[in-house]
Write an enzyme that holds these catalytic residues in place. Structure first.
Site, PDB file in Angstrom:
ATOM      1  N   ALA A  12      14.947  -0.584 -41.140  1.00 54.82           N
ATOM      2  CA  ALA A  12      14.742   0.343 -42.236  1.00 54.82           C
ATOM      3  C   ALA A  12      14.443  -0.249 -43.297  1.00 54.82           C
ATOM      4  O   ALA A  12      13.699   0.272 -44.351  1.00 54.82           O
ATOM      5  CB  ALA A  12      15.799   1.458 -42.538  1.00 54.82           C
ATOM      6  N   LYS A  31      27.129  -5.811 -38.028  1.00 50.96           N
ATOM      7  CA  LYS A  31      27.136  -4.655 -38.368  1.00 50.96           C
ATOM      8  C   LYS A  31      27.894  -3.811 -37.124  1.00 50.96           C
ATOM      9  O   LYS A  31      28.494  -2.757 -37.347  1.00 50.96           O
ATOM     10  CB  LYS A  31      25.721  -4.074 -38.365  1.00 50.96           C
ATOM     11  CG  LYS A  31      25.359  -2.506 -38.627  1.00 50.96           C
ATOM     12  CD  LYS A  31      24.060  -2.224 -38.867  1.00 50.96           C
ATOM     13  CE  LYS A  31      23.994  -0.521 -39.393  1.00 50.96           C
ATOM     14  NZ  LYS A  31      24.487   0.159 -37.916  1.00 50.96           N
TER      15      LYS A  31
END
Length: 561
Positions: free
Chosen positions: A279, A111
């Site tokens: 998350a 990422k």
């Protein structure tokens, strides 16, 4: 990282930016030198004394940035968050941005970092993306101190009669290391401890990360740490950190990490970058202390929640906002034409080509997130985060789609233009926030655990309901017997789909969420429902970002993004 025509990478732009001493940034929000604890010239923590003093001040307004379901094409949510904050500042408003800290796992994995991009970044980018002020290292040490003291308790006689087969607390490291998911500890004979199966979570999945991000102050931190369930005894009753009598020591290790970190954007807007729970596994928001402090310092605070509105935003609104007494004044839903085309079936390597049909098909994903935010009773604006490959025709299709439905929309170009590229978004968000609105969570806390999960699946994911494994059903009965049924629910699922199947992109219909197991996170104050094959310790890709990282003889970093 967007492929705009500027030709510079994010790290190039960051390294050529002019930073102001953090003392000068602090002064713009009336923070004096004695209110800061310096970590070099450009980073500081805000003291507990100042945070206490600020509690009597009036709160500013709070804006939340979320997005559609992420794709490998990228959405740029952090970039839009930072650019929006810079835009509000350009409009003359006292603004503070509140973000999470990056985890080394994604930074060195696939990422990348979490400091924005282009001309909408928080600085110093390299330091924030690496060790920063040491918060994550402190959380890692505190997490592993619990493990060490727990194993020592068993080795020294096991006064609490802990069942070694029912230890739920894992060790942690802030890296993607699949080899540590399942391990055996205590080998080597009686002097080395008691052998048992164990495992590692990535630090951002540690309950201590969620605890730190939801704590209101040091006393609340200590209380939450004491409530953490680490194991069950031979009578199948929960054993907590408080039962071990070590909450004071663990809080001591975290006393400095709990203080919010102050940095700046390229345009010198103050930013509080603090905490970083995942998350999909946890609630995916920066710390309550940072958000509340920002609200006391500014007229407008811009924050974000991880992944799409089905994960980060739902958890921000149902968990963090409820626990902290926050009421957002407006929401930004970030969408990119590239990501919408991927949801419409286009492969990543074909995204540069105009494809109106795929874009229109992918709009169903945006539509669901719009419905979700509207169901919370909050005003919102759709931000089109523009990429250089977006055609005028594609932009027109998305803008017209929003206009036909009465959805406020803004073409946003903060990567290339910084705050100036977000002026229209800021103006439309300010206008939307003026409309009467009433914030309402998805479910009341009095609902049962099953009812809460079903409500999220139907209202937020658009599914028909939830299916529970035999193990999950048994756990629900046990948790309610223990008195945990009133807690909010944190559903851990893939970020790539509204369902729990990452391959069901866009907007799937008539699906069920499969709850395989529940995990009590009493310190954080929620119950985690594990679905699909979500992992609490990610692995590295075939070509990790770390392969491209380097540092020269002068200490100048390269390869970070």
């Amino acid at each position: 990282m967007p492929s705009h025509s500027i030709g510079k990478t994010d790290i190039d732009i960051a390294q050529h930016a002019s930073l102001k001493p953090i003392k000068e940034i602090a002064e713009t929000v009336q923070l004096a030198e004695e209110d800061l604890e310096y970590y070099g010239k450009y980073k500081a923590k805000i003291t507990y004394e100042k945070i206490k003093q600020l509690k009597t001040k009036k709160d500013g307004k709070l804006f939340l940035v979320t997005s559609i379901n992420p794709t490998p094409a990228g959405e740029g949510k952090s970039t839009v968050t930072i650019g929006l904050g810079d835009a509000l500042k350009q409009l003359g408003h006292k603004t503070v941005i509140a973000l999470r800290e990056p985890s080394l796992g994604p930074v060195m994995g696939l990422k990348g970092g979490a400091t924005g991009g282009g001309y909408a970044q928080v600085l110093p980018m390299e330091e924030i993306n690496l060790h920063f002020t040491g918060d994550f290292h402190a959380i890692t040490a505190a997490n592993n101190a619990i493990s060490a003291l727990l194993d020592n308790h068993i080795h020294q006689g096991n006064r609490l009669q802990i069942d070694q087969r029912r230890i739920v607390w894992k060790r942690a490291v802030d890296l993607n290391d699949r080899a540590l998911r399942h391990v055996v500890v205590g080998l080597g004979g009686p002097g080395q401890g008691v052998p048992r199966e164990d495992g590692f979570d990535i630090t951002v999945a540690s309950e201590l990360m969620a605890v730190l991000c939801l704590a209101e102050d040091l006393e609340d931190l200590k209380r939450r740490i004491a409530n953490i369930v680490v194991a069950y005894n031979y009578e199948k009753k929960p054993v907590t950190v408080g039962d071990l009598g070590i909450e004071g020591a663990i809080a001591l290790l975290l006393k400095d990490a709990l203080k919010p970190n102050l940095v700046q954007t390229i345009e010198h807007t103050p930013a509080l970058v603090h905490g970083g729970p995942f998350a999909n596994i946890a609630h995916g928001c920066n710390s309550v202390m940072a958000t509340k402090t920002a609200l006391k310092l500014a007229d407008y605070v811009v924050t974000e929640a991880g992944f799409g509105a089905d994960l980060g935003a739902e958890k921000f609104l149902d968990i963090k906002a409820r626990a902290a007494g926050l009421k957002p004044d407006g929401v930004v839903i970030v969408a990119t034409i590239r990501a919408l085309k991927m949801h419409g079936g286009v492969r990543k390597e074909d995204l540069a080509a105009e494809n109106i049909a795929a874009l229109e098909a992918g709009l169903l994903n945006l539509q669901k997130h719009v419905e979700t935010i509207a169901s919370f009773g909050l005003p919102f604006v759709v931000a089109i985060n523009r990429f250089i490959s977006d055609s005028d025709a594609e932009i027109a299709v998305l803008e017209n789609w929003c206009s036909e439905r009465g959805i406020p929309v803004s073409l946003t170009e903060v990567w290339e233009k910084g705050g100036a590229g977000g002026i229209d978004l800021a103006a439309k968000l300010l206008e939307a926030a003026k409309q009467p609105h009433t914030f309402r969570p998805v479910y009341p806390l009095e609902s049962t655990i099953e009812e809460k999960i079903e409500a999220i699946v139907r209202q937020v994911y658009g599914g028909r309901g939830a299916e529970f494994s035999a193990k999950a059903q048994k756990q629900i009965r046990e948790f309610e017997q223990f008195g945990w049924g009133h807690l909010p629910v944190c559903i851990a699922k893939t970020q790539y789909s509204l369902s729990d199947d990452p391959h069901k992109t866009c907007r799937p219909y008539d699906f069920a969420i499969h709850v395989r197991e529940l995990v009590p996170k009493l310190g954080a104050g929620f119950i985690v429902a594990l679905t699909g094959d979500v992992l609490t310790m990610p692995g590295l890709p075939k070509e990790p970002a770390a392969y491209r990282m380097d540092v020269d003889a002068d200490g100048r970093a390269s390869g970070l993004f």
